[in-house]
Write an enzyme that holds these catalytic residues in place. Sequence first.
Site, PDB file in Angstrom:
ATOM      1  N   TYR A 385      41.718  42.485  34.995  1.00 41.22           N
ATOM      2  CA  TYR A 385      41.780  42.816  36.415  1.00 41.22           C
ATOM      3  C   TYR A 385      43.236  42.903  36.852  1.00 41.22           C
ATOM      4  O   TYR A 385      44.020  41.993  36.600  1.00 41.22           O
ATOM      5  CB  TYR A 385      41.057  41.747  37.255  1.00 41.22           C
ATOM      6  CG  TYR A 385      39.706  41.378  36.703  1.00 41.22           C
ATOM      7  CD1 TYR A 385      38.619  42.237  36.870  1.00 41.22           C
ATOM      8  CD2 TYR A 385      39.519  40.198  35.996  1.00 41.22           C
ATOM      9  CE1 TYR A 385      37.388  41.913  36.341  1.00 41.22           C
ATOM     10  CE2 TYR A 385      38.283  39.864  35.473  1.00 41.22           C
ATOM     11  CZ  TYR A 385      37.219  40.730  35.654  1.00 41.22           C
ATOM     12  OH  TYR A 385      35.997  40.420  35.130  1.00 41.22           O
ATOM     13  N   ASN A 421      27.814  40.012  38.406  1.00 39.29           N
ATOM     14  CA  ASN A 421      29.187  40.107  38.897  1.00 39.29           C
ATOM     15  C   ASN A 421      30.131  39.312  38.016  1.00 39.29           C
ATOM     16  O   ASN A 421      29.716  38.388  37.301  1.00 39.29           O
ATOM     17  CB  ASN A 421      29.277  39.596  40.338  1.00 39.29           C
ATOM     18  CG  ASN A 421      29.029  38.107  40.460  1.00 39.29           C
ATOM     19  OD1 ASN A 421      27.875  37.666  40.492  1.00 39.29           O
ATOM     20  ND2 ASN A 421      30.084  37.316  40.541  1.00 39.29           N
ATOM     21  N   CYS A 422      31.397  39.699  38.054  1.00 41.06           N
ATOM     22  CA  CYS A 422      32.441  38.935  37.372  1.00 41.06           C
ATOM     23  C   CYS A 422      33.351  38.363  38.457  1.00 41.06           C
ATOM     24  O   CYS A 422      32.877  38.005  39.541  1.00 41.06           O
ATOM     25  CB  CYS A 422      33.192  39.807  36.382  1.00 41.06           C
ATOM     26  SG  CYS A 422      33.851  41.325  37.098  1.00 41.06           S
ATOM     27  N   ILE A 423      34.647  38.305  38.214  1.00 39.22           N
ATOM     28  CA  ILE A 423      35.556  37.686  39.178  1.00 39.22           C
ATOM     29  C   ILE A 423      35.715  38.530  40.437  1.00 39.22           C
ATOM     30  O   ILE A 423      35.746  38.017  41.557  1.00 39.22           O
ATOM     31  CB  ILE A 423      36.932  37.441  38.537  1.00 39.22           C
ATOM     32  CG1 ILE A 423      36.784  36.487  37.351  1.00 39.22           C
ATOM     33  CG2 ILE A 423      37.921  36.852  39.542  1.00 39.22           C
ATOM     34  CD1 ILE A 423      38.067  36.284  36.571  1.00 39.22           C
ATOM     35  N   ARG A 425      34.230  42.077  40.561  1.00 42.98           N
ATOM     36  CA  ARG A 425      33.394  43.282  40.578  1.00 42.98           C
ATOM     37  C   ARG A 425      31.902  42.977  40.536  1.00 42.98           C
ATOM     38  O   ARG A 425      31.467  42.023  39.886  1.00 42.98           O
ATOM     39  CB  ARG A 425      33.721  44.162  39.357  1.00 42.98           C
ATOM     40  CG  ARG A 425      35.146  44.625  39.285  1.00 42.98           C
ATOM     41  CD  ARG A 425      35.350  45.478  38.036  1.00 42.98           C
ATOM     42  NE  ARG A 425      36.758  45.820  37.846  1.00 42.98           N
ATOM     43  CZ  ARG A 425      37.219  46.557  36.844  1.00 42.98           C
ATOM     44  NH1 ARG A 425      36.385  47.038  35.940  1.00 42.98           N
ATOM     45  NH2 ARG A 425      38.505  46.818  36.746  1.00 42.98           N
TER      46      ARG A 425
END
Length: 477
Positions: A385, A421-423, A425
């Site tokens: 990211y 979801n991730c951190i 997105r």
Amino acid sequence: MMKYLQRLGKSLMLPVACLPVAGILMGIGYWIDPKGWGANNVAAAFLVKAGGSLIDNMALLFAIGVAVGMAIDSDGTAALAGLVSWLVITTLLSSEVVTMFTGAEADPAFEHIKTQFIGIVCGLIGAACYNKFRNSKLPDFLAFFSGKRSVAIVTAGVSIVASLILFFVWPFVYGALVAFGKAIVSTGAVGAGIYGFFNRLLIPFGLHHALNSVFWFDVADISDISRFWNGDGVLGETGRYMAGFFPVMMFGLPAGALAMYHTAKSNKKKIAAGLLGAAALCSFFTGVTEPLEFAFMFLAPGLYLIHALLTGISLFIVALLPARAGFYFSAGLVDYVLSFRAPMAVNPLLLLPIGLAAAIIYYVVFRFAIVKFNLKTPGREDDEYGEEEMKATLSNDNYGEVAAAIVEGLGGIDNITSIDNCITRLRLEVKDYTAVNEKKIKSAGVAGVLRPGKKSVQVIVGTQVQHVADEMKKLKQ
């Protein structure tokens, strides 16, 4: 392939992170009671068993950790699949079961089936089955087993096939390595160097045990370990297949860890220091090197090859010199100190300047290789990211409205098959990609929309993504 290996390396960070402390606990217990391993001291027994509960089950931790890390959305179902694969393969290929199948004594190779390599294979099988079948649809009469419930079943089937392949391949490879080890015994110091090189090179596959059985035990009537401590070997020769590991494990690898720390990205140095520092201490104090080696062997396989070469050189040089030390456990500080009282020990103090030289060489070579070839060692991985994405914020703090707008832009709730979801997105799967309206999704105030696959959509929300994901899941219920 390199991206795949680096992703595998990152997946191993989860199980590897818990190993250094376990190794240190085990080493302290072993120091307290080096001959009884806890049989003569309750405190030693407590520490040895506590540390051993993880070190001895490292392969199982790898099976679960790799399955989670390689899964498309890090779902716990993948971990279960990795465990299922491990149980199937290690049970079918255990010595007892193989004897039952064949009616004859099992090949010695099957005594070493519970290796880190098999654990990684099981994790990859579990992750692959999860990624492929997590959204599977079965006929109505089998609907209960649809989706994620089908993953473990498919994994078991694939693992049975893998077991059949390994049933024929594993003994052949293991036997070939034993024969190779016997062939190089007569070459003296050169053979010690070749052994050291392949000992490290084979660790990712768990096949180093085949060579160890030749040089450390009685497969070729060398028995380097027992004769070193019992005093019934040849003074100056016995211990040559152990002594060269001390400069590497006590000095070389910790110095390599320091090089990896110094070359880590500035914003990742603290994370790298935590992992590398603990793993380096574990290597120095106990000689348990797997926490450190698995931290970079897949992220930077070229660097690991360098490590194997340097280990071989160390064993070759030490075998030429009048310096002998040995170990019961591994080539760390604990066994080094104990070696001074061993009947076959020869000039163990000479290993200290050799170790310091190894530290300098490891540091210089590792640092040069990492920088020159931009190797992705811990702390140097590509940023998943960007800085702008981490700072992204929603223009609307009503998460319910944001979720509703995104769902509408995705073609409605029925068009969404997976919400994760991730951190920063949302990671979404859709049935009909033509129904996705990116303009509508962006109207929700998000930072961007990505289309990594035909049916995959990623929405860059920012660090508030978890709240939006929760609201979308409510709409899905």
